[in-house]
Design a protein around this motif. Sequence first.
Motif, PDB file in Angstrom:
ATOM      1  N   ALA A 215       0.829  -1.208   0.000  1.00  0.00           N
ATOM      2  CA  ALA A 215       0.000   0.000   0.000  1.00  0.00           C
ATOM      3  C   ALA A 215       0.860   1.254   0.000  1.00  0.00           C
ATOM      4  O   ALA A 215       0.529   2.248  -0.649  1.00  0.00           O
ATOM      5  CB  ALA A 215      -0.913  -0.008   1.231  1.00  0.00           C
ATOM      6  N   ALA A 239      -5.782  -2.621   0.774  1.00  0.00           N
ATOM      7  CA  ALA A 239      -6.385  -2.945  -0.525  1.00  0.00           C
ATOM      8  C   ALA A 239      -6.900  -1.674  -1.202  1.00  0.00           C
ATOM      9  O   ALA A 239      -6.675  -1.470  -2.403  1.00  0.00           O
ATOM     10  CB  ALA A 239      -7.510  -3.952  -0.343  1.00  0.00           C
ATOM     11  N   ARG A 240      -7.544  -0.799  -0.441  1.00  0.00           N
ATOM     12  CA  ARG A 240      -8.065   0.440  -1.043  1.00  0.00           C
ATOM     13  C   ARG A 240      -6.944   1.317  -1.576  1.00  0.00           C
ATOM     14  O   ARG A 240      -7.106   2.030  -2.567  1.00  0.00           O
ATOM     15  CB  ARG A 240      -8.883   1.228  -0.004  1.00  0.00           C
ATOM     16  N   LEU A 242      -4.534   0.492  -3.206  1.00  0.00           N
ATOM     17  CA  LEU A 242      -4.070   0.047  -4.525  1.00  0.00           C
ATOM     18  C   LEU A 242      -5.006   0.490  -5.652  1.00  0.00           C
ATOM     19  O   LEU A 242      -4.810   0.120  -6.813  1.00  0.00           O
ATOM     20  CB  LEU A 242      -3.920  -1.483  -4.546  1.00  0.00           C
ATOM     21  N   ALA A 243      -6.026   1.285  -5.297  1.00  0.00           N
ATOM     22  CA  ALA A 243      -7.015   1.678  -6.309  1.00  0.00           C
ATOM     23  C   ALA A 243      -6.384   2.478  -7.446  1.00  0.00           C
ATOM     24  O   ALA A 243      -6.871   2.458  -8.572  1.00  0.00           O
ATOM     25  CB  ALA A 243      -8.135   2.476  -5.654  1.00  0.00           C
ATOM     26  N   LEU A 263     -10.930  -7.891  -3.984  1.00  0.00           N
ATOM     27  CA  LEU A 263     -10.055  -6.851  -4.544  1.00  0.00           C
ATOM     28  C   LEU A 263     -10.822  -5.992  -5.539  1.00  0.00           C
ATOM     29  O   LEU A 263     -10.612  -4.771  -5.617  1.00  0.00           O
ATOM     30  CB  LEU A 263      -8.828  -7.492  -5.206  1.00  0.00           C
ATOM     31  N   ALA A 267     -10.203  -2.502  -4.229  1.00  0.00           N
ATOM     32  CA  ALA A 267      -9.172  -1.811  -5.024  1.00  0.00           C
ATOM     33  C   ALA A 267      -9.726  -1.378  -6.381  1.00  0.00           C
ATOM     34  O   ALA A 267      -9.001  -0.801  -7.188  1.00  0.00           O
ATOM     35  CB  ALA A 267      -7.963  -2.713  -5.223  1.00  0.00           C
TER      36      ALA A 267
END
Length: 465
Positions: A215, A239-240, A242-243, A263, A267
């Motif tokens: 991240a 995870a967010r 990696l958006a 994901l 993401a």
Amino acid sequence: MTEPTEPQPLLSSLTGSAPAADRPDALSVAGRTLSREDLLGAAGAVAERIAGASSVAVRATATAETVAAVVGGLLAGVPVVPLPPDAGPLERDHILADSGAELVLGAAGEDGVGLPVDLKERAAWSGPEPAPAATAFILYTSGTTGAPKGVLVPRRAVAAGLDGLAEAWQWTADDTLVHGLPLFHVHGLVLGVLGALRTGCRLVHTGRPTPEAYAAAGGSLYFGVPTVWSRVARDPASARALAGARLLVSGSAALPAPVFRALEELAGQGPVERYGMTETLITVAARADGERRPGRVGVPLPGTRTRLAAVEEGGGIGELEVSGPTLFAGYLGRPEATAAALTPDGWFRTGDIAAIEPDGTHRIVGRASTDLIKSGGYRVGAGEVENALLDHPAVAEAAVVGVPHDDLGQEIVAYVVADGVAEQALIDFVAERLSVHKRPRRVRFLDALPRNAMGKPQKKLLPPV
Ligand code: MCA
Ligand code: AMP
């Protein structure tokens, strides 16, 4: 049919295509940053030291020194033998003796063997480009029985495989690749280091593949094994983060559909999957511009062909066989094993059971042999672990299996007939003699292994763990 053209050779792609604007942090490994020019200078100094050796082992810690040592080997045309840094004496001695490696590069391990790599040394390497068929790597990998075999990976295969992936993933010098995978396997080393050098993109190796490190790295392209993606998916904040990435890539084992979906939600994208083996490099990949569906590992890379053998009637699944420019040149010193792995017309028998959908996308359904275990993306042969256990004086019989596991995909479980030894002692015994990741996570003690009338152990009849 026209012959496929040779890809740009490996050496000139390392030394010749550096992006015009080199940056001080072109390469970052576990916090240590180097420009591409610095890396090539340090690698050139390694090349001068090792030139003429028949092969060189590299103690493949997750460090910039490992990258310089590997690139030095490739510059000098000396086959590189990556050594897992935690390999215990049994595994290490086998790899060194079997490969005949004359030198071990990297800080000395507990065995006291190892020539340190100094990142401050500099030399401009000007040796000739080795032949495309010359060996780039000897990669040790488990089979179902016995000790790991040395897979001879030609320079041409690395070049062709990386160019195919660059095309499939629109991977360019504008990317920042992030991963934290080990540097002694195809995934972390060939794709994750040489891929970055060949495309000219920036590389951030996070040391360990933790969700927090992924991240924080701010990449455009991320590589991970399914265990890494499942840990990211269980950490919503990471995870967010990696958006903003352009592409997440999963491989080395099957990505569970719930992880893909988590994901997608957190993401904003599910990973593309790709499939391969040490012996074939990556042969099949989902494309950046294609449809992403859980369980689909994509289509063959340019020049690669796939087919299914022994398809059961009406089943549509069979053993996947592959041919193409990324195939290995054989197992070192094992002509019988090499011949057994190939069909009479030269296709590689993967041992994976697959389906090819009408749209050409491939699904990996399972493995033909249960004796090849995939745990955390690592390939572990049951026979190698059984032999290590049998070296313990208290162990009379051993059977090792892979049991489905939420985090690791498969968990290594050992069933033993043994007297006067505790579970943890056997786990540590394997971890110390082989590599830590080959240790059984659980040991079950039995009075006898189930056997058939011929006396052969019957793993299917083992009790549940
Ligand atoms: C635990 N540890 C021990 C013991 N138990 N040490 C000694 N003795 C013991 N009994 C220590 C370890 O040394 C380590 O320390 C720490 O505990 C955690 O180890 P472990 O539990 O094994 O880690 P994990 O959390 O289970 O690892 C998950 C992982 C790892 C990070 C996802 O499995 C991983 O890196 N997988 C990647 C495999 C991969 O790259 N495969 C590609 C091959 P410390 O923390 O200090 O180190 S496939 C390929 O190349 C093809 C072509 C393809 O398709 O890609
Ligand atoms: P290794 O030689 O360590 O790369 O292991 C190769 C094996 O990993 C293959 O034979 C497959 O069983 C497995 N594998 C690699 N990628 C995938 C994938 N995307 N899906 C399912 N299995 C995979």
